[in-house]
Each structure stands twice: as structure tokens, then as C-alpha cells.
Design a protein around this motif. Structure first.
Motif, mmCIF file in Angstrom:
data_model
loop_
_atom_site.group_PDB
_atom_site.id
_atom_site.type_symbol
_atom_site.label_atom_id
_atom_site.label_comp_id
_atom_site.label_asym_id
_atom_site.label_seq_id
_atom_site.Cartn_x
_atom_site.Cartn_y
_atom_site.Cartn_z
ATOM 1 N N LEU A 1 0.872 -1.181 0.000
ATOM 2 C CA LEU A 1 0.000 0.000 0.000
ATOM 3 C C LEU A 1 0.905 1.226 0.000
ATOM 4 C CD1 LEU A 1 -2.590 -1.170 2.685
ATOM 5 C CD2 LEU A 1 -2.761 -1.364 0.196
ATOM 6 N N VAL A 2 0.860 2.033 -1.047
ATOM 7 C CA VAL A 2 1.849 3.111 -1.155
ATOM 8 C C VAL A 2 1.573 4.281 -0.226
ATOM 9 C CG1 VAL A 2 2.848 2.786 -3.434
ATOM 10 C CG2 VAL A 2 0.647 3.913 -3.245
ATOM 11 N N CYS A 3 0.345 4.447 0.206
ATOM 12 C CA CYS A 3 0.090 5.649 1.010
ATOM 13 C C CYS A 3 -0.736 5.276 2.224
ATOM 14 C CB CYS A 3 -0.588 6.680 0.119
ATOM 15 S SG CYS A 3 -0.776 8.278 0.863
ATOM 16 N N SER A 4 -2.015 5.598 2.203
ATOM 17 C CA SER A 4 -2.853 5.339 3.368
ATOM 18 C C SER A 4 -2.943 3.838 3.632
ATOM 19 C CB SER A 4 -4.244 5.903 3.072
ATOM 20 O OG SER A 4 -5.181 5.380 3.968
ATOM 21 N N ASN A 5 -3.200 3.462 4.894
ATOM 22 C CA ASN A 5 -3.404 2.036 5.190
ATOM 23 C C ASN A 5 -4.901 1.722 5.292
ATOM 24 O OD1 ASN A 5 -3.890 3.372 7.584
ATOM 25 N ND2 ASN A 5 -3.205 1.679 8.854
ATOM 26 N N LEU B 1 -7.666 -10.599 -1.889
ATOM 27 C CA LEU B 1 -7.011 -9.494 -1.189
ATOM 28 C C LEU B 1 -7.876 -8.925 -0.064
ATOM 29 C CD1 LEU B 1 -4.855 -9.690 -3.448
ATOM 30 C CD2 LEU B 1 -4.595 -7.239 -3.195
ATOM 31 N N ILE B 2 -9.187 -8.925 -0.262
ATOM 32 C CA ILE B 2 -10.039 -8.408 0.821
ATOM 33 C C ILE B 2 -10.015 -9.387 2.001
ATOM 34 C CG2 ILE B 2 -12.398 -7.709 1.463
ATOM 35 C CD1 ILE B 2 -10.795 -5.719 -0.361
ATOM 36 N N ARG B 3 -9.907 -10.682 1.701
ATOM 37 C CA ARG B 3 -9.759 -11.649 2.796
ATOM 38 C C ARG B 3 -8.472 -11.335 3.578
ATOM 39 N NH1 ARG B 3 -7.660 -16.859 2.219
ATOM 40 N NH2 ARG B 3 -8.337 -16.995 0.052
ATOM 41 N N CYS B 4 -7.370 -11.097 2.850
ATOM 42 C CA CYS B 4 -6.104 -10.753 3.522
ATOM 43 C C CYS B 4 -6.257 -9.456 4.316
ATOM 44 C CB CYS B 4 -4.976 -10.584 2.506
ATOM 45 S SG CYS B 4 -4.541 -12.113 1.675
ATOM 46 N N ALA B 5 -6.996 -8.481 3.744
ATOM 47 C CA ALA B 5 -7.181 -7.195 4.440
ATOM 48 C C ALA B 5 -7.995 -7.409 5.712
ATOM 49 C CB ALA B 5 -7.881 -6.194 3.520
ATOM 50 N N ASP B 6 -9.045 -8.227 5.648
ATOM 51 C CA ASP B 6 -9.851 -8.500 6.845
ATOM 52 C C ASP B 6 -8.998 -9.175 7.907
ATOM 53 O OD1 ASP B 6 -12.219 -7.333 6.012
ATOM 54 O OD2 ASP B 6 -12.972 -9.157 5.050
ATOM 55 N N GLU B 7 -8.102 -10.050 7.460
ATOM 56 C CA GLU B 7 -7.247 -10.760 8.427
ATOM 57 C C GLU B 7 -6.191 -9.830 9.048
ATOM 58 O OE1 GLU B 7 -7.688 -15.055 6.142
ATOM 59 O OE2 GLU B 7 -5.793 -13.961 5.998
ATOM 60 N N ALA B 8 -5.848 -8.757 8.316
ATOM 61 C CA ALA B 8 -4.811 -7.844 8.825
ATOM 62 C C ALA B 8 -5.433 -6.550 9.373
ATOM 63 C CB ALA B 8 -3.837 -7.510 7.690
ATOM 64 N N ALA B 9 -6.760 -6.578 9.611
ATOM 65 C CA ALA B 9 -7.464 -5.346 10.005
ATOM 66 C C ALA B 9 -7.026 -4.847 11.380
ATOM 67 C CB ALA B 9 -8.964 -5.594 9.992
ATOM 68 N N LEU B 10 -7.032 -3.523 11.517
ATOM 69 C CA LEU B 10 -6.716 -2.867 12.778
ATOM 70 C C LEU B 10 -7.993 -2.201 13.303
ATOM 71 C CD1 LEU B 10 -3.552 -0.899 11.584
ATOM 72 C CD2 LEU B 10 -3.559 -2.875 13.106
ATOM 73 N N PRO B 11 -8.066 -1.917 14.589
ATOM 74 C CA PRO B 11 -9.236 -1.164 15.063
ATOM 75 C C PRO B 11 -9.222 0.220 14.405
ATOM 76 C CG PRO B 11 -7.885 -1.947 16.899
ATOM 77 C CD PRO B 11 -7.105 -2.196 15.651
ATOM 78 N N ALA B 12 -10.254 0.546 13.658
ATOM 79 C CA ALA B 12 -10.270 1.849 12.966
ATOM 80 C C ALA B 12 -11.704 2.341 12.822
ATOM 81 C CB ALA B 12 -9.602 1.724 11.598
ATOM 82 N N GLY B 13 -12.468 2.215 13.904
ATOM 83 C CA GLY B 13 -13.852 2.690 13.865
ATOM 84 C C GLY B 13 -14.606 1.977 12.774
ATOM 85 N N ARG B 14 -15.191 2.761 11.881
ATOM 86 C CA ARG B 14 -16.031 2.143 10.855
ATOM 87 C C ARG B 14 -15.281 1.918 9.545
ATOM 88 N NH1 ARG B 14 -21.139 5.894 12.434
ATOM 89 N NH2 ARG B 14 -21.692 4.690 14.271
ATOM 90 N N ALA B 15 -13.961 2.130 9.574
ATOM 91 C CA ALA B 15 -13.188 1.949 8.337
ATOM 92 C C ALA B 15 -12.479 0.591 8.362
ATOM 93 C CB ALA B 15 -12.165 3.063 8.212
ATOM 94 N N ARG C 1 -0.239 -2.521 7.427
ATOM 95 C CA ARG C 1 0.202 -2.626 6.023
ATOM 96 C C ARG C 1 1.242 -3.733 5.807
ATOM 97 N NH1 ARG C 1 1.025 2.128 3.723
ATOM 98 N NH2 ARG C 1 0.267 3.426 5.397
ATOM 99 N N ASP C 2 2.133 -3.932 6.821
ATOM 100 C CA ASP C 2 3.149 -4.968 6.668
ATOM 101 C C ASP C 2 2.516 -6.354 6.680
ATOM 102 O OD1 ASP C 2 5.240 -3.201 6.477
ATOM 103 O OD2 ASP C 2 5.467 -3.039 8.646
ATOM 104 N N LYS C 3 1.613 -6.524 7.663
ATOM 105 C CA LYS C 3 0.959 -7.820 7.790
ATOM 106 C C LYS C 3 0.167 -8.125 6.507
ATOM 107 C CE LYS C 3 -1.899 -9.959 11.349
ATOM 108 N NZ LYS C 3 -2.685 -9.674 12.538
#
Ligand SMILES: Cc1cc2nc3c(=O)[nH]c(=O)nc-3n(C[C@H](O)[C@H](O)[C@H](O)COP(=O)(O)OP(=O)(O)OC[C@H]3O[C@@H](n4cnc5c(N)ncnc54)[C@H](O)[C@@H]3O)c2cc1C
Length: 451
Positions: A51-55, A80-94, A99-101
């Protein structure tokens, strides 16, 4: 069933999703990624799907454009969305990720996939074998030249100067008025936000002082108005804050000139006028004319809300300026993401004019699935327009030359009949969400999408 094989150029978000989807359908994939041998100037690791910018992938709420898109991608089995869900951080409703994970998970799974071979090499010209080009906004120079030759020079853009887009129903129409220059009679194509001298000067002062996004070395030439290489960049595309610095009245004589306009409240010509132009067919989105900018997103919200009529404006997209190689998709691609000139050549990702991480993954999903189906002699998919993915791809492949610009998921893209129009925005969005869920669910079953 193993098939002839597919080349995927670019191990970013779109390329990894495409490679995975094709490989899962039994196709042998050679995924070419030029990093770390050749760098883009923005990526900092050698990992795939960096991810080049925002996480943040954007809102995870279903009644938001990106939230709906994310849900559709989950229904479609996006890797990729499965990987993103697995690497999710607490971020309210976002949906924000570590990013490394995230990129480690993607890289590991792709490297271990029995049908995918990763090749670290720059692809310098369009492959002659069946391929997907997903080389992103920072496509290397030689490949860009090859794409320009293939599609025609006029169909390749190098720089993006995007103005913010405002949700129409958040504009205060007791101050703003509709009119076209020198035409007060007709309803007018523009929404105009008038400013008196004090309002203008205060706005310009805040604009100049506002915090900017630091430019990366390859972008610095943008601010000075000088462009390298074959890029298309014009004086008219300078960031609004840079123009404002040139003199107190630079904007009042430039993009905010009030000529040909009268404020209906006073009957007089305002000191300056910010114009907004309709941005989607439904007329729910308006872009701020000449407001390409490099301010940080919170500063855009703060400073642009100083404009009379935009006090409560909600922005469906903020302005941006960066190098962005993208093609004129309406004249180059079919809704299946095949190029018009070669049915075995597909394109996906930011290079086709899709904006946002989730949108780029969605286009990778479609290109990967369709490339596999093409190689297997099966019917290619077009996604239902009632889905966010279907509408985004429809826009990318059908917009007129005048309207085409990089686009991210938003509710203004979705079609609706008169009966389906609900005045309350929240209810309307929830209706669209339900409709997408039902139609996509049926479509997945009917066409055996995971087959
Ligand atoms: C500076 C910058 C900041 C951004 N910030 C955001 C943000 O905050 N949020 C957001 O949603 N989007 C952002 N974007 C857009 C972002 O790039 C996309 O959303 C997303 O990364 C696009 O996915 P992609 O797969 O199309 O491209 P990429 O993720 O860039 O992947 C393309 C890959 O192709 C490789 N490649 C290029 N040319 C070749 C070649 N010739 N041969 C082999 N490999 C090649 C590149 O190294 C890269 O790994 C930003 C873009 C830039 C340039």
C-alpha cells in the motif's frame, strides 16, 4: 484443468487479485513484478500488494460507496479483501490494515500458490501472449510507451489533477445559485458560490497557509509547472494553492473570475465565484472547477468549507495531484476488461482509471476471472450494473470523453428507476445495498462464479 498460461504484469493490488483468481481457476500464471530491481519512486518494499500511502481501504459501512464495494468483493471471494480483513486494525467504521501484515500475507500466499510463478523483472513492452496489464499509476516508462503505441498516444494520460467532488444535497442553495456565465435566463449548468471581497481575501489567506501533502521527488516538477518526459501537464492544472500564492487577486482573475455572473440575492457581480460542475448523470455529485489541489484531506475540508454555500459540504472525493498513468478506457476497453484490439489482452487497476484500493482490487478480480474464462473457452462475465463493481466498470468503459476521469466507488454511479428514488439519502443508500446484495447473490449462483 491446466491451460496455456497467463502473464500478469504488476504485483500490486489489481495484479495480485487477478493472478490469484486466474490461478484458483486452474490457469498457470506468471506474475511479473519489477521491484526491487526497478523502483517506482513511491513503493518502499519489495513486497507484493504494497500500500503506497494510506493504510485504509475506506469505510466498512455498507451504506457508504466503499463499504458496499467491500461487501460485494467478500461475496465474490476476493483474495485481497480476505487478507485485508485478516490484517485489520481497530479503525472505527473503516477497514484499515496493518500494512506490513497485509502485504506479507499476500506475498506469502502468492509465492506458495502452486499455479503462480513470480518473476522479478520489468516488462518493457506489451506481451504477445495472453496477459493482464496491471502495472498501476507508476507504470515504468518503457511499458508506458508500448501501451501508448498500442492504444494510441491520445489514449494515455500521465498526470492527474483531480478537483474535489461535493455531494450536491450538502450545498447551501440559499447562498449558491445556478447559472452559466452570461446566461442568467436558463437554469444554468453550474452551481455558483459567490464571494464578497472580505470572504475572498480570508479564503485566499487560509488557502495559502493550509497544510500540504509533501511531494515525492518524482512529483516535485508538478508544483513548479514543469513536466518531464512525455507527460501531459498544463499551467491550467496547477494546484489552486500554488496559483493563489502568485498574488492576492490571482484566483479572482483566474478560476474564480466572476465575469458573466450575477448574484440573484444582490443583482450584482460578486467579487469572486467558485463554480461547481455536475459530475454524474444523476446530478448528485458536483466537482469544484479548477480546484485541483495538494492540500491534506482535513485541510481541504476546513478551507473549502469557508466558501459561502459550502459551509456544510460533504466531499465524496478530495482533490489530488500525483503522477498517474492511466488510459482512456471508454475507447480502449470492453466491460469484460479485454482491450478492444486484442481479446486475449486485459487491463486492470489504477491504469484503467479506477480509484481507491477496493476498486482496484475489484477490477483485478474481474480481469483475473475473465482471463481464466477466456483461456478456457468460456463465456466472459459482465457484472450487473446494480452492483457497485458493475457500475464502476460500466462508468470506466462508457463515460464520454468530456466526463471521463479516474473514479472511485460512489452511490452516484448506480442506476435507478423513478420508483426507486427515495428522497432520504440514508434510506436510498440502504435500498441500493439490499438491491445489490440480492442481485449479486442471484448472479453468483446463476453463473457458477466460483467454478
Ligand atoms: C503517491 C501515491 C499515493 C497514493 N495513495 C493512495 C491512497 O492513499 N489510497 C488509495 O486508495 N489509493 C492511493 N493511490 C492510488 C494507488 O496506487 C492505488 O489505489 C493502488 O495501489 C492501485 O493498484 P494497482 O494494482 O493498479 O497499482 P500498484 O499497486 O501501484 O501496483 C502496480 C505494480 O506494478 C509494478 N510495475 C509497474 N510497471 C511495471 C513493469 N513494467 N513491469 C513489471 N512490474 C511493473 C509496480 O512496481 C507495482 O508493484 C496512490 C497512488 C500514488 C502514486
Amino acid at each position: 484443468m491446466k491451460e496455456n498460461g497467463l502473464i500478469v504484469v504488476g504485483g500490486g493490488l489489481a495484479g495480485c487479485e487477478a493472478a490469484w483468481q486466474a490461478a484458483q481457476r486452474g490457469v498457470r500464471v506468471r506474475l511479473y513484478e519489477m521491484r526491487p530491481l526497478v523502483n517506482t519512486g513511491a513503493h518502499v518494499t519489495d513486497r507484493l500488494a504494497e500500500l503506497v500511502c494510506s493504510n485504509s481501504f475506506g469505510s466498512n459501512q455498507v451504506d457508504r460507496g466503499t463499504g458496499l464495494l467491500l461487501n460485494e468483493l467478500r461475496m465474490l471471494g476476493s483474495f485481497l479483501i480476505r487478507c485485508a480483513d485478516e490484517a485489520a486494525l481497530p479503525a472505527g467504521r473503516a477497514l484499515a490494515v496493518d500494512r506490513d501484515k497485509f502485504s506479507q500475507r499476500v506475498t506469502k500466499a502468492i509465492l506458495e500458490h502452486p499455479n503462480i510463478t513470480v518473476i522479478r523483472e520489468e516488462v518493457k513492452s506489451i506481451p504477445e501472449a495472453p496477459a493482464i496489464i496491471a502495472s498501476g499509476p507508476l507504470t515504468s516508462e518503457s511499458l508506458s510507451a508500448s501501451i501508448a503505441t498500442f492504444l494510441g498516444q491520445a489514449n494515455l494520460f500521465f498526470y492527474d489533477a483531480i478537483s474535489p467532488i461535493v455531494e450536491a444535497d450538502t450545498i447551501n442553495m440559499s447562498i449558491a445559485f445556478r447559472a452559466s456565465r452570461y446566461d442568467q435566463e436558463s437554469n444554468g449548468d453550474y452551481i455558483n458560490c459567490p464571494m464578497n471581497q472580505d470572504e475572498y481575501e480570508y479564503f485566499v489567506n487560509e488557502l495559502i497557509k493550509a497544510e500540504r501533502i509533501p511531494l515525492r521527488p518524482f512529483e516535485e516538477k508538478i508544483e513548479s509547472g514543469v513536466i518531464s518526459g512525455k507527460g501531459q501537464f498544463f499551467e491550467a492544472c496547477l494546484p489552486i494553492e500554488v496559483l493563489a500564492q502568485r498574488g492576492k487577486d490571482a484566483l479572482a482573475y483566474g478560476p474564480l473570475r466572476p465575469v458573466g455572473l450575477r448574484d440573484p440575492r444582490t443583482g450584482k457581480r460578486p467579487y469572486a465565484v467558485v463554480q461547481l460542475r455536475q459530475d454524474n448523470l444523476a446530478g448528485t455529485l458536483y466537482n469544484m472547477v479548477g480546484f485541483q489541489t495538494n492540500l491534506t484531506f482535513p485541510e481541504q475540508k476546513r478551507v473549502f468549507r469557508l466558501i459561502p454555500g459550502l459551509e456544510y459540504a460533504e466531499f465524496s472525493r478530495y482533490g489530488q495531484m500525483h503522477r498517474n498513468t492511466y488510459i482512456f478506457s471508454p475507447q480502449s476497453l470492453k466491460p469484460t476488461l479485454q482491450t478492444m484490439r486484442r481479446p486475449d489482452l486485459f487491463m486492470a487497476g489504477q491504469i484503467i482509471g479506477v480509484e481507491g484500493y477496493a476498486g482496484n482490487i475489484a477490477s483485478g478480480w474481474l480481469a483475473g476471472v475473465n482471463a481464466a474464462r477466456f483461456l478456457q473457452g468460456r463465456l466472459l462475465f459482465k457484472l450487473p450494473r446494480e452492483t457497485m463493481i458493475g457500475s464502476l466498470i460500466y462508468y470506466i468503459t462508457h463515460a464520454s470523453e468530456k466526463d471521463f476521469q479516474p473514479m472511485k466507488s460512489n452511490f452516484g454511479l448506480l442506476p435507478y428507476s423513478e420508483d426507486e428514488w427515495l428522497r432520504n439519502k440514508k434510506q436510498r443508500h440502504l435500498y441500493f445495498v439490499q438491491r445489490s446484495k440480492e442481485i449479486l447473490g442471484r448472479w453468483i449462483e446463476e453463473f457458477n462464479v466460483f467454478d
